[in-house]
Write an enzyme that holds these catalytic residues in place. Structure first.
Site, mmCIF file in Angstrom:
data_model
loop_
_atom_site.group_PDB
_atom_site.id
_atom_site.type_symbol
_atom_site.label_atom_id
_atom_site.label_comp_id
_atom_site.label_asym_id
_atom_site.label_seq_id
_atom_site.Cartn_x
_atom_site.Cartn_y
_atom_site.Cartn_z
ATOM 1 N N ALA A 105 -6.536 4.194 -1.229
ATOM 2 C CA ALA A 105 -6.830 2.948 -0.009
ATOM 3 C C ALA A 105 -5.818 2.462 0.500
ATOM 4 O O ALA A 105 -4.779 2.616 0.210
ATOM 5 C CB ALA A 105 -7.979 1.843 -0.824
ATOM 6 N N THR A 141 -4.563 -0.530 1.675
ATOM 7 C CA THR A 141 -4.306 -1.560 1.047
ATOM 8 C C THR A 141 -3.271 -3.081 2.754
ATOM 9 O O THR A 141 -3.185 -3.799 2.326
ATOM 10 C CB THR A 141 -4.130 -2.040 0.774
ATOM 11 O OG1 THR A 141 -2.485 -1.297 -0.081
ATOM 12 C CG2 THR A 141 -4.380 -1.052 -0.571
ATOM 13 N N TYR A 166 -10.118 -4.612 8.010
ATOM 14 C CA TYR A 166 -9.337 -3.997 6.585
ATOM 15 C C TYR A 166 -11.410 -4.518 5.827
ATOM 16 O O TYR A 166 -11.584 -3.627 5.229
ATOM 17 C CB TYR A 166 -8.562 -4.873 6.341
ATOM 18 C CG TYR A 166 -8.720 -4.771 4.322
ATOM 19 C CD1 TYR A 166 -7.728 -3.256 3.315
ATOM 20 C CD2 TYR A 166 -8.958 -5.672 3.271
ATOM 21 C CE1 TYR A 166 -8.009 -2.745 1.795
ATOM 22 C CE2 TYR A 166 -9.038 -5.193 2.167
ATOM 23 C CZ TYR A 166 -8.613 -3.902 1.359
ATOM 24 O OH TYR A 166 -8.652 -4.092 0.277
HETATM 25 N N1 LIG Z 1 -4.417 -5.377 -3.392
HETATM 26 C C1 LIG Z 1 -4.783 -5.899 -3.590
HETATM 27 O O1 LIG Z 1 -5.083 -7.190 -3.838
HETATM 28 C C2 LIG Z 1 -7.098 -5.870 -3.415
HETATM 29 C C3 LIG Z 1 -8.082 -6.610 -3.657
HETATM 30 C C4 LIG Z 1 -9.103 -6.260 -4.062
HETATM 31 C C5 LIG Z 1 -9.770 -4.670 -3.789
HETATM 32 N N2 LIG Z 1 -8.400 -4.286 -3.640
HETATM 33 C C6 LIG Z 1 -8.456 -2.592 -3.714
HETATM 34 O O2 LIG Z 1 -8.667 -2.042 -5.132
HETATM 35 C C7 LIG Z 1 -8.456 -0.411 -5.012
HETATM 36 C C8 LIG Z 1 -6.666 -0.663 -5.490
HETATM 37 O O3 LIG Z 1 -6.280 -0.944 -4.716
HETATM 38 P P1 LIG Z 1 -4.148 -0.866 -4.693
HETATM 39 O O4 LIG Z 1 -3.566 -2.992 -5.012
HETATM 40 O O5 LIG Z 1 -3.944 -0.583 -5.586
HETATM 41 O O6 LIG Z 1 -3.365 -0.748 -3.475
HETATM 42 P P2 LIG Z 1 -2.044 -0.129 -3.460
HETATM 43 O O7 LIG Z 1 -1.362 -1.119 -4.663
HETATM 44 O O8 LIG Z 1 -1.515 -0.138 -2.025
HETATM 45 O O9 LIG Z 1 -2.648 1.674 -4.129
HETATM 46 C C9 LIG Z 1 -2.785 2.330 -3.184
HETATM 47 C C10 LIG Z 1 -2.422 3.527 -3.505
HETATM 48 O O10 LIG Z 1 -3.267 4.880 -2.609
HETATM 49 C C11 LIG Z 1 -2.670 5.573 -1.471
HETATM 50 N N3 LIG Z 1 -2.426 5.869 -0.719
HETATM 51 C C12 LIG Z 1 -2.772 5.043 0.390
HETATM 52 N N4 LIG Z 1 -3.013 5.519 1.780
HETATM 53 C C13 LIG Z 1 -4.167 7.147 1.138
HETATM 54 C C14 LIG Z 1 -4.389 8.556 1.214
HETATM 55 N N5 LIG Z 1 -4.398 8.231 2.627
HETATM 56 N N6 LIG Z 1 -4.824 9.031 0.410
HETATM 57 C C15 LIG Z 1 -4.135 9.299 -1.029
HETATM 58 N N7 LIG Z 1 -3.591 7.976 -1.946
HETATM 59 C C16 LIG Z 1 -3.115 7.256 -0.437
HETATM 60 C C17 LIG Z 1 -1.338 4.556 -1.409
HETATM 61 O O11 LIG Z 1 -0.612 5.310 -1.308
HETATM 62 P P3 LIG Z 1 1.378 5.013 -0.172
HETATM 63 O O12 LIG Z 1 1.680 3.916 -1.782
HETATM 64 O O13 LIG Z 1 2.145 6.244 -0.602
HETATM 65 O O14 LIG Z 1 0.236 4.640 0.438
HETATM 66 C C18 LIG Z 1 -1.114 3.869 -3.229
HETATM 67 O O15 LIG Z 1 -0.592 4.459 -3.999
HETATM 68 C C19 LIG Z 1 -7.858 -0.539 -3.449
HETATM 69 O O16 LIG Z 1 -9.449 0.012 -2.975
HETATM 70 C C20 LIG Z 1 -8.515 -1.900 -2.687
HETATM 71 O O17 LIG Z 1 -8.695 -1.575 -1.300
HETATM 72 C C21 LIG Z 1 -7.445 -4.497 -3.208
#
Ligand SMILES: NC(=O)c1ccc[n+]([C@@H]2O[C@H](COP(=O)([O-])OP(=O)(O)OC[C@H]3O[C@@H](n4cnc5c(N)ncnc54)[C@H](OP(=O)(O)O)[C@@H]3O)[C@@H](O)[C@H]2O)c1
Length: 282
Positions: free
Chosen positions: A65, A67, A126
């Site tokens: 995502a 994020t 977002y």
């Molecule tokens: N973080 C929060 O607080 C939170 C809260 C609620 C829900 N969520 C949801 O939970 C899920 C996981 O989030 P997370 O916290 O694990 O986020 P994260 O640590 O930012 O991980 C997201 C991953 O997606 C990758 N990514 C970004 N753009 C991409 C693309 N175009 N193609 C393929 N990969 C891509 C990123 O790679 P890069 O590192 O290279 O950018 C990163 O490895 C997401 O759906 C997010 O919206 C997150």
């Protein structure tokens, strides 16, 4: 006579997108008994259709995502290409799909815990992309909404506070947003239970709730850092994107219950201590 099964059941093939992210890594651990294909951004940029030769999957865990909540205000189309287009592409793989979504689909004005049947009304670009991404997941999907994720890797509030807390006597932290800080290890374990439930939307967030300032105080306390927390308003902090003032998520449908956020924090800090000791910290 003893029955000998000469055709053992093939292990479930689980494809994980965003495998380099904090949740993606936790999912790889939680599903390690399965035949996991972990795809990082360099393996598949989900804004484009899937690369050829991925092979069939029994389950897709879509953790890739955009994020960067504030960055999405500057580039809403870029964020949509990943969060909406990416989910469309993940759904097109044709396997049952877990699409992770966010408390930021809500506006925070309810003043009581949000349950699955509450109407979303995102405040930010977002949040809008995450809501449209939910719709793009299709019908053979579990939409797992969670909140305020943190873990031992990647960019998250806990790691930021540990860094700032070691370098400063005081940090200013927002005290007018309340939510459920959720440990990615707990969410990943719960995801194994979610995929035994019917398709649909499920709220899966840590027990308990707090403000960011209260969370920062707990981080410093549990980590043994003497840094003080100065409580400030969201307006004083001045982030580009609006965030909900109250986004506690609870389930009215019997979603798996997670441990308290303080227990998640303790696990995260112990993992960080272990990885520091092993020289593996990022
Ligand atoms: N973080 C929060 O607080 C939170 C809260 C609620 C829900 N969520 C949801 O939970 C899920 C996981 O989030 P997370 O916290 O694990 O986020 P994260 O640590 O930012 O991980 C997201 C991953 O997606 C990758 N990514 C970004 N753009 C991409 C693309 N175009 N193609 C393929 N990969 C891509 C990123 O790679 P890069 O590192 O290279 O950018 C990163 O490895 C997401 O759906 C997010 O919206 C997150």
């Amino acid at each position: 006579m003893e029955h000998v099964d000469t055709h053992p059941v093939r292990p479930r093939r689980v494809l994980i997108t965003g495998a380099g992210g904090q949740l993606g890594r936790a999912l790889q651990e939680a599903f390690s008994d399965d035949d996991v294909l972990a795809l990082r951004r360099e393996d598949w940029d989900v804004a484009s259709p899937p690369p050829a030769g991925l092979g069939p999957a029994d389950l897709v865990l879509h953790a890739a995502a955009w994020t960067n909540v504030d960055g999405a205000e500057d580039d809403p189309q870029g964020a949509a290409a990943v969060n909406v287009g990416g989910t469309t592409h993940a759904a097109a793989l044709g396997a049952p799909l877990v699409a992770f979504s966010s408390d930021y689909v809500f506006d925070g004005r309810k003043g009581a815990p949000y349950v699955e049947s509450d109407s979303p009304a995102p405040l930010s670009a977002y949040g809008r992309t995450k809501l449209h991404g939910e719709a793009a997941a299709g019908e053979s999907a579990w939409i797992v909404r969670s909140s305020w994720l943190f873990g031992p890797t990647g960019h998250n509030f806990v790691r930021t506070m540990l860094r700032l807390g070691a370098a400063r006597d005081e940090v200013a932290v927002v005290d007018d947003q309340r939510g459920c800080p959720t440990y990615v290890g707990h969410l990943a374990e719960a995801t194994r239970q979610v995929v035994e439930l019917p398709f649909g939307t499920w709220h899966v967030a840590a027990a308990g709730d707090c403000t960011w300032a209260e969370f920062a105080e707990a981080i410093f306390e549990q980590a043994g850092l003497g840094c003080r927390v100065r409580r400030i308003s969201s307006a004083a902090f001045g982030a580009k994107a609006l965030r909900p003032a109250y986004s506690v998520l609870r389930s009215e449908k019997g979603a798996p219950e997670l441990p308290h956020w303080r227990d998640g924090l303790a696990e995260c800090l112990s993992r960080l201590g272990a990885s520091r000791a092993a020289g593996e910290g990022e």
